[in-house]
Design an enzyme around this catalytic site. Structure first.
Site, short mmCIF file in Angstrom:
data_model
loop_
_atom_site.label_atom_id
_atom_site.label_comp_id
_atom_site.label_asym_id
_atom_site.label_seq_id
_atom_site.Cartn_x
_atom_site.Cartn_y
_atom_site.Cartn_z
N PHE A 227 -72.34 -10.97 -6.42
CA PHE A 227 -71.90 -11.43 -5.10
C PHE A 227 -70.98 -12.65 -5.31
O PHE A 227 -71.22 -13.72 -4.78
CB PHE A 227 -73.08 -11.81 -4.19
N ASP B 16 -76.21 -14.38 -5.40
CA ASP B 16 -75.95 -15.10 -4.15
C ASP B 16 -75.59 -14.10 -3.05
O ASP B 16 -74.45 -14.04 -2.59
CB ASP B 16 -74.79 -16.10 -4.39
N ARG C 220 -73.01 -24.74 -7.76
CA ARG C 220 -72.17 -24.12 -8.79
C ARG C 220 -72.14 -25.00 -10.04
O ARG C 220 -72.21 -24.50 -11.17
CB ARG C 220 -70.74 -23.94 -8.28
N ALA D 295 -73.83 -4.31 -5.50
CA ALA D 295 -74.72 -5.04 -6.41
C ALA D 295 -75.86 -4.16 -6.92
O ALA D 295 -76.15 -4.13 -8.12
CB ALA D 295 -75.29 -6.26 -5.68
N ASP E 248 -68.35 -8.18 -6.73
CA ASP E 248 -68.47 -8.30 -5.27
C ASP E 248 -68.00 -6.99 -4.65
O ASP E 248 -67.14 -6.31 -5.22
CB ASP E 248 -67.60 -9.45 -4.75
N SER E 249 -68.56 -6.66 -3.49
CA SER E 249 -68.17 -5.40 -2.86
C SER E 249 -66.81 -5.51 -2.16
O SER E 249 -66.21 -4.48 -1.83
CB SER E 249 -69.24 -4.95 -1.85
N CYS F 260 -79.47 -17.16 1.73
CA CYS F 260 -78.91 -17.94 2.84
C CYS F 260 -79.46 -17.46 4.17
O CYS F 260 -78.89 -17.73 5.22
CB CYS F 260 -77.38 -17.87 2.81
N1 SAH Z 1 -71.27 -16.66 -4.46
C1 SAH Z 1 -70.16 -16.74 -3.53
C2 SAH Z 1 -70.56 -16.46 -2.10
C3 SAH Z 1 -71.25 -15.13 -1.89
S1 SAH Z 1 -71.34 -14.64 -0.23
C4 SAH Z 1 -69.49 -18.10 -3.67
O1 SAH Z 1 -70.02 -18.97 -4.35
O2 SAH Z 1 -68.42 -18.30 -3.06
C5 SAH Z 1 -71.92 -13.02 -0.36
C6 SAH Z 1 -70.94 -12.03 -0.93
O3 SAH Z 1 -71.60 -10.79 -1.08
C7 SAH Z 1 -69.71 -11.73 -0.10
O4 SAH Z 1 -68.56 -12.06 -0.82
C8 SAH Z 1 -69.77 -10.22 0.18
O5 SAH Z 1 -68.49 -9.61 0.11
C9 SAH Z 1 -70.66 -9.74 -0.91
N2 SAH Z 1 -71.45 -8.52 -0.69
C10 SAH Z 1 -72.05 -8.12 0.45
N3 SAH Z 1 -72.77 -7.01 0.23
C11 SAH Z 1 -72.62 -6.68 -1.08
C12 SAH Z 1 -73.13 -5.66 -1.93
N4 SAH Z 1 -73.96 -4.71 -1.44
N5 SAH Z 1 -72.79 -5.65 -3.22
C13 SAH Z 1 -71.95 -6.60 -3.71
N6 SAH Z 1 -71.44 -7.59 -2.96
C14 SAH Z 1 -71.78 -7.64 -1.67
#
Ligand code: SAH
Length: 393
Positions: free
Chosen positions: A226, A297, A210, A277, A249-250, A337
């Site tokens: 995300f 992410d 970050r 997303a 975020d979803s 990840c």
């Molecule tokens: N970048 C964040 C961690 C992301 S983890 C940080 O630094 O803390 C992945 C995230 O993607 C989760 O919060 C999950 O809710 C979200 N997610 C999962 N599928 C998704 C989608 N189709 N569209 C948007 N967000 C999504």
């Protein structure tokens, strides 16, 4: 002593100290071990290889912990392993009492099945193997080491099933935090929900990324896709001096927490929205909305080795869409990840995105997880996080 004898020609990875013995490698069992018992792993010719813990319910029939025939897996042994893990985090400067860190990272710390995250005065223990869940000395030892206010147990549903685990989740020692726990990470304040948050509440592995990503965001209009509870967004705004940040975020719950975290850090030019997303990027592309910084992410796309090809196609689709809404010279921070997707696979995926989009992508930094998530060369599965910082021309 119960002995587990391998099939012929199956011993090499275990002499190489890989800790997972699958049922398919085992020829026979001498004795009748109960789940959780310590066993010796031997070759088909009866040579000792390692000591491990047996679980008939898991495909990983034996998890290995010591390669010395004399070593007992007793209190002294577990305490030493925990102390060795603790020493690394202290040396890294991750012992700040208001901060958060991964204190134990499973195989990477010689403790297959045990993850311990510290959030200020609380510990969250994520159990990923029955071998560890059945060791009653672990929690008292953690109390001794960290003197926490409370210890919470968590396990993912898939893991409970795969390990045949019946685990009482929630508070296992001390007191429950009254609400989300506040942590200070690199001077930023976050509230972390230890009971219902994703993973153990916060993505500690992205902590350094970050900051690294923020350094490129000066004056830029940034999309943090995300965003979860806003880690990348807030760092980009506060440290990176981004002009404007939109986090998507979803999860509605995550968005609410992200908004609260942004307010807590007085990041006024950050806004969050819930949505999918792919839908959001498609809509932006259609309407001509553009960004000059982007963080991707996503959650794990490849859950198993069999799904790597599908995952790579999804990564390609996502990164292509991201590039389509990035201005020339835009910064793309793109992560994966999925442990099953290698650095090389991820690199090749971006290569084909570059080739097909007609845009040149320059790789500026190739990063992994923070140092409190070490990678063990004898268990390469401990390397899972990829974070590439790129410029898109
Ligand atoms: N970048 C964040 C961690 C992301 S983890 C940080 O630094 O803390 C992945 C995230 O993607 C989760 O919060 C999950 O809710 C979200 N997610 C999962 N599928 C998704 C989608 N189709 N569209 C948007 N967000 C999504």
């Amino acid at each position: 002593m119960v002995r587990i004898l391998l099939k012929p020609r199956k011993a090499k990875p275990f002499f190489g100290r890989h800790p997972w013995v699958l049922d398919s490698a085992i020829d026979r069992i001498e004795g009748s071990p109960a789940d959780g018992d310590v066993v010796d792993l031997c070759t088909d010719r009866d040579e000792f290889i390692a000591k491990g813990i047996f679980n008939s319910k898991s495909r990983i029939h034996v998890r290995l912990y010591s390669w010395s025939a004399q070593q007992q897996l007793d209190d002294h042994f577990w305490r030493q392993r925990l102390q060795t893990a603790w020493q690394l985090r202290e040396a890294l400067g991750y012992a700040d009492p208001e901060g958060a860190a991964r204190m134990v990272f499973s195989e990477a710390d010689g403790l297959s099945g045990l993850i311990v995250d510290r959030y200020a005065d609380f510990l969250v223990v994520q159990v990923t193997a029955q071998a560890i869940a059945l060791r009653p000395q672990i929690v008292p030892m953690l109390v001794e080491l960290a003197q926490p206010k409370g210890i919470l147990l968590r396990a993912e549903r898939d893991i409970l099933r795969a390990e045949g685990l019946d685990l009482q989740q929630g508070l296992t020692w001390g007191v429950m935090p009254d609400g989300p726990v506040e942590i200070i990470d690199k001077g930023l304040h976050y509230r972390v929900d230890l009971s219902d948050g994703q993973k153990t509440g916060f993505y500690l592995d992205q902590r350094e990324n970050r900051i690294a990503a923020a350094a490129y965001m000066n004056g830029r209009r940034v999309l943090d896709m995300f965003c979860y509870t806003g880690g990348f967004s807030i760092a980009a705004a506060v440290f990176g001096k981004a002009r404007e940040v939109l986090g998507i975020d979803s999860s509605h719950r995550a968005i609410t927490q992200a908004q609260a975290n942004a307010e807590r850090n007085r990041a006024a030019n950050v806004r969050f929205d819930s949505g999918d997303a792919f839908d959001a990027l498609n809509a932006m592309k259609a309407s001509g909305e553009q960004f000059d910084g982007m963080i991707l992410d996503p959650p794990k796309f490849a859950r198993s080795r069999n799904s790597v090809d599908d995952a790579l196609r999804a990564y390609a689709r996502l990164n292509r869409l991201a590039i389509d809404v990035l201005t020339p010279g835009g910064i793309l921070v793109t992560c994966s990840c999925s442990g099953h997707v290698s650095q090389g696979d991820f690199f090749s995926m971006l290569m084909s995105v570059a080739q097909q989009s007609g845009r040149d992508i320059q790789l500026l930094e190739q990063r992994g997880a923070a140092a409190d998530h070490p990678v063990s060369f004898t268990c390469p599965e401990t390397e899972y996080l990829k974070c590439f910082i790129c410029r898109v021309l």
